[in-house]
Motif scaffolding. Structure first.
Motif, PDB file in Angstrom:
ATOM      1  N   LEU A   1     -10.182  -9.199   7.828  1.00 37.68           N
ATOM      2  CA  LEU A   1      -9.202  -8.204   7.386  1.00 37.68           C
ATOM      3  C   LEU A   1      -9.720  -7.440   6.170  1.00 37.68           C
ATOM      4  CD1 LEU A   1      -6.375  -6.969   7.626  1.00 37.68           C
ATOM      5  CD2 LEU A   1      -5.513  -8.865   6.223  1.00 37.68           C
ATOM      6  N   ALA A   2     -10.308  -8.154   5.215  1.00 39.39           N
ATOM      7  CA  ALA A   2     -10.840  -7.498   4.012  1.00 39.39           C
ATOM      8  C   ALA A   2     -11.959  -6.525   4.375  1.00 39.39           C
ATOM      9  CB  ALA A   2     -11.340  -8.546   3.024  1.00 39.39           C
ATOM     10  N   LYS A   3     -12.819  -6.913   5.303  1.00 42.29           N
ATOM     11  CA  LYS A   3     -13.922  -6.035   5.713  1.00 42.29           C
ATOM     12  C   LYS A   3     -13.411  -4.771   6.395  1.00 42.29           C
ATOM     13  CE  LYS A   3     -17.638  -9.454   6.175  1.00 42.29           C
ATOM     14  NZ  LYS A   3     -18.554 -10.165   7.110  1.00 42.29           N
ATOM     15  N   SER A   4     -12.226  -4.857   6.995  1.00 44.56           N
ATOM     16  CA  SER A   4     -11.657  -3.685   7.658  1.00 44.56           C
ATOM     17  C   SER A   4     -11.029  -2.719   6.662  1.00 44.56           C
ATOM     18  CB  SER A   4     -10.594  -4.118   8.674  1.00 44.56           C
ATOM     19  OG  SER A   4      -9.402  -4.540   8.017  1.00 44.56           O
ATOM     20  N   ASN A   5     -10.945  -3.140   5.392  1.00 42.63           N
ATOM     21  CA  ASN A   5     -10.258  -2.329   4.384  1.00 42.63           C
ATOM     22  C   ASN A   5     -11.164  -2.015   3.192  1.00 42.63           C
ATOM     23  OD1 ASN A   5      -7.747  -1.074   3.485  1.00 42.63           O
ATOM     24  ND2 ASN A   5      -7.692  -2.659   1.898  1.00 42.63           N
TER      25      ASN A   5
ATOM     26  N   ASP B   1      -0.051  -3.451   8.425  1.00 41.22           N
ATOM     27  CA  ASP B   1      -0.898  -2.480   7.738  1.00 41.22           C
ATOM     28  C   ASP B   1      -0.866  -2.639   6.221  1.00 41.22           C
ATOM     29  OD1 ASP B   1       1.678  -1.624   7.445  1.00 41.22           O
ATOM     30  OD2 ASP B   1       1.344   0.424   8.176  1.00 41.22           O
ATOM     31  N   ASP B   2      -0.161  -3.648   5.722  1.00 43.27           N
ATOM     32  CA  ASP B   2      -0.143  -3.918   4.282  1.00 43.27           C
ATOM     33  C   ASP B   2      -1.235  -4.942   3.969  1.00 43.27           C
ATOM     34  OD1 ASP B   2       0.358  -4.449   1.654  1.00 43.27           O
ATOM     35  OD2 ASP B   2       2.525  -4.629   1.881  1.00 43.27           O
ATOM     36  N   VAL B   3      -2.457  -4.451   3.883  1.00 44.40           N
ATOM     37  CA  VAL B   3      -3.617  -5.331   3.757  1.00 44.40           C
ATOM     38  C   VAL B   3      -3.608  -6.153   2.468  1.00 44.40           C
ATOM     39  CG1 VAL B   3      -6.146  -5.400   3.641  1.00 44.40           C
ATOM     40  CG2 VAL B   3      -4.998  -3.880   5.270  1.00 44.40           C
TER      41      VAL B   3
ATOM     42  N   GLY C   1     -11.602  -0.774  -0.659  1.00 45.53           N
ATOM     43  CA  GLY C   1     -10.447  -1.188  -1.445  1.00 45.53           C
ATOM     44  C   GLY C   1     -10.314  -2.685  -1.629  1.00 45.53           C
ATOM     45  N   SER C   2     -10.794  -3.472  -0.666  1.00 43.04           N
ATOM     46  CA  SER C   2     -10.636  -4.928  -0.725  1.00 43.04           C
ATOM     47  C   SER C   2     -11.932  -5.648  -1.091  1.00 43.04           C
ATOM     48  CB  SER C   2     -10.122  -5.451   0.625  1.00 43.04           C
ATOM     49  OG  SER C   2      -8.857  -4.916   0.927  1.00 43.04           O
TER      50      SER C   2
ATOM     51  N   CYS D   1       1.534   4.099   3.668  1.00 43.00           N
ATOM     52  CA  CYS D   1       1.531   3.402   4.947  1.00 43.00           C
ATOM     53  C   CYS D   1       2.338   4.208   5.965  1.00 43.00           C
ATOM     54  CB  CYS D   1       2.138   2.006   4.796  1.00 43.00           C
ATOM     55  SG  CYS D   1       1.115   0.891   3.819  1.00 43.00           S
TER      56      CYS D   1
ATOM     57  N   LEU E   1       0.832  -1.194   0.000  1.00 48.87           N
ATOM     58  CA  LEU E   1       0.000   0.000   0.000  1.00 48.87           C
ATOM     59  C   LEU E   1       0.872   1.252   0.000  1.00 48.87           C
ATOM     60  CD1 LEU E   1      -2.661  -0.933   2.682  1.00 48.87           C
ATOM     61  CD2 LEU E   1      -3.045  -0.716   0.239  1.00 48.87           C
TER      62      LEU E   1
END
Length: 298
Positions: free
Chosen positions: A104-108, A69-71, A111-112, A24, A21
């Motif tokens: 994790l995806a839902k937290s981003n 933090d690198d989702v 974008g995810s 960051c 990302l």
């Protein structure tokens, strides 16, 4: 009782190297990025060799070389590890990794979003493979709904899995048109001789066989097997499952020796490529034993 298998499909996250990302809190260490990329490539290599346990180990090892933090990079490693474990029949650890990746995806979001749909499809496939059909159906329908207006979303594999689920729950009026739709979409997308098309052909063939349309079923199964055996993109498990299903078809048509030869090939592939204790291999062995028992009675 013979056991045939339908093909439910995993959707794989895009095969790229390390993705970091921008913006960051801390810039990635070049050495760490290199190690992450190396472990991911090792994972891909062992997956291509059907050594899925080893593949999953390398994907998980890659997580140690990427920041929290690198989702995008973490999602890929988690998703690939879960896919490898599911393919190896290690459903409990695979489910745990899928659920971690989904959180994790839902937290981003947003974008995810595409990665989230892929992970949810694959978790639904795991639910389907382990007999939790109500959970699988609900999650598949959610993926399809969320994909409808999302640019870049591809729901053909989720539709295929849902069609199989409809078949497994005796809703043939819903299963057959959906299977036909998926076959048409995949032939247009991949061409007529792609392993994805072979999966669609096999699933539709099983439905035809179980509704007494034997000539159509045999033609589709033979076409699918020819595609798989001539394509470098086909997996060993896919070929073995096609052999298993064609063997059951021939057994039902009283062509017992044909069935035995096909199952011998399926068992050989299963033992060499998947392992003696893999759930698919155990099915092929059980079916071969049943066929040989019939032959000894003749």
């Amino acid at each position: 009782m013979f056991k045939k298998q339908f093909f439910s499909q995993l959707v794989f996250l895009s095969l790229t190297g390390a993705i970091f990302l921008t913006g960051c809190a801390s810039q990635p260490d070049p050495h760490q990025a290199e190690q992450y990329d190396l472990e991911i490539r090792r994972g891909h290599l062992y997956a291509a060799l059907s050594k899925f346990d080893v593949s999953a180990m390398h994907y998980q090892k890659a997580l140690g070389f990427v920041s929290s933090d690198d989702v995008p990079a973490r999602l890929k490693a988690l998703g690939w590890a879960a896919d490898a474990l599911q393919t190896a029949g290690k459903y409990d650890p695979a489910q745990e990794l899928y659920q971690t990746a989904i959180r994790l995806a839902k937290s981003n979001l947003p974008g995810s979003q595409l990665d989230l749909l892929t992970l949810q499809n694959n978790l639904a496939q795991l639910f389907q493979a382990t007999g939790r059909l109500a959970k699988a159906e609900a999650l598949m329908k959610s993926v399809i709904k969320d994909s409808e207006h999302l640019e870049g979303a591809d729901i053909s594999q989720t539709l295929s899995n849902l069609a199989v689920l409809y078949y497994e729950t005796d809703r043939l009026d819903l299963a057959e048109p959906m299977m036909r739709r998926v076959l048409t979409v995949d032939e247009e997308k991949f061409g007529p001789n792609h392993p994805e098309v072979a999966i669609d052909l096999n699933n539709l063939a099983q439905l035809y066989a179980d509704t007494d349309r034997y000539d159509l079923a045999e033609a589709l199964m033979l076409r699918a097997l020819k595609i798989e055996e001539s394509s470098v993109e086909s997996t060993d498990g896919q070929i073995a499952t096609s052999l298993n299903n064609l063997a059951i078809f021939y057994f039902d048509q009283n062509q017992i020796q044909k069935a035995e030869r096909l199952l011998e090939r399926a068992v050989d592939i299963g033992i060499r490529k998947l392992g003696k204790k893999h759930p698919q291999t155990l099915i092929y062995v059980e079916n071969l034993e049943a066929v040989r028992e019939v032959l000894t009675q003749d």
